[in-house]
Design a protein around this motif. Structure first.
Motif, short mmCIF file in Angstrom:
data_model
loop_
_atom_site.label_atom_id
_atom_site.label_comp_id
_atom_site.label_asym_id
_atom_site.label_seq_id
_atom_site.Cartn_x
_atom_site.Cartn_y
_atom_site.Cartn_z
N VAL A 158 0.99 4.13 -2.94
CA VAL A 158 0.78 5.56 -2.71
C VAL A 158 1.89 6.37 -3.37
O VAL A 158 1.66 7.43 -3.95
CB VAL A 158 0.69 5.85 -1.19
N LEU A 159 3.12 5.85 -3.31
CA LEU A 159 4.25 6.55 -3.92
C LEU A 159 4.28 6.42 -5.44
O LEU A 159 5.00 7.16 -6.10
CB LEU A 159 5.56 6.01 -3.33
N TRP A 160 3.54 5.48 -5.98
CA TRP A 160 3.57 5.18 -7.41
C TRP A 160 3.30 6.42 -8.26
O TRP A 160 3.98 6.66 -9.26
CB TRP A 160 2.55 4.10 -7.73
N LEU A 181 0.83 -1.20 0.00
CA LEU A 181 0.00 0.00 0.00
C LEU A 181 0.86 1.26 0.00
O LEU A 181 0.60 2.21 -0.74
CB LEU A 181 -0.94 -0.01 1.21
N ALA A 182 1.90 1.27 0.81
CA ALA A 182 2.81 2.42 0.84
C ALA A 182 3.50 2.60 -0.51
O ALA A 182 3.64 3.73 -0.99
CB ALA A 182 3.85 2.24 1.95
#
Length: 201
Positions: free
Chosen positions: A51-53, A47-48
């Motif tokens: 989010v950075l993608w 998930l983290a």
């Protein structure tokens, strides 16, 4: 044929994880909790990374950051597991395998299952409800086609087993090293290497 292909691809991708779960995790109820907790930590790391993608234009940089986040989550998991054992005042597992192999194997199965399900589960599900996708095989055999499920299932299996091994390595390094960041370096370097090699293939 499509049903046999789906079953075969599913067994290739998930068969070894199911065997590890049934052989090493399920006989010890506390290890089932460790396994599910490992899967939860892997999902948080994914998930983290997701989010950075949107904010990272480079695929290589994203792979490196994703690998670092996953390994950081493994270190956090090991620290939390050790504190939980100390809080209970007794080892949460009973086996001849010894510490830290049993909880590391259980957590590794959780990490590997979460990664493999995220990566291959949607491909398997889409092939089950829709047409099976084929692509051209290597040019050695002229005109040959291969179902996309075959290399995708092998890829998912490889990533699942790498996750199990990285979790075992993280537990081992956290046991041998006094500083968490020293134990963090070896699994992270190996994870980044595997991620970049996977991209290049």
């Amino acid at each position: 044929m499509a049903g046999a292909l789906l079953i075969g691809a599913g067994l290739i991708a998930y068969g070894p994880l199911i065997a590890l779960f049934l052989g090493f995790v399920l006989p010890f109820p506390p290890m089932v909790i460790v396994c599910v907790s490992g899967a939860f930590c892997a999902t948080l790391a994914a998930l983290a990374s997701a989010v950075l993608w949107a904010g990272i234009p480079s695929v290589i940089a994203l792979l490196i950051i994703g690998a670092v986040l996953q390994e950081l989550m493994r270190v956090v998991f090991v620290v939390l597991y050790r504190r939980t054992e100390k809080g209970f005042g007794v080892a949460l597992h009973r086996s001849d395998l010894g510490d830290p192999l049993m909880p590391a194997m259980a957590a590794g199965v959780g990490f590997g299952a979460a990664h493999s399900l995220c990566m291959f589960g949607s491909v398997l599900f889409d092939s089950a409800i829709g047409p099976v996708v084929y692509y051209r095989a290597a040019p050695v055999v002229a005109g040959a086609v291969m179902p996309f499920l075959v290399p995708a299932s092998l890829n998912a299996l490889g990533f699942a087993l790498v996750n199990v091994r990285l979790t075992l390595l993280t537990f081992e390094m956290m046991t041998k090293c006094r500083r968490w960041y020293v134990a963090f370096l070896a699994p992270t370097a190996l994870h980044v290497l595997v991620a970049v090699m996977g991209l290049l293939m």
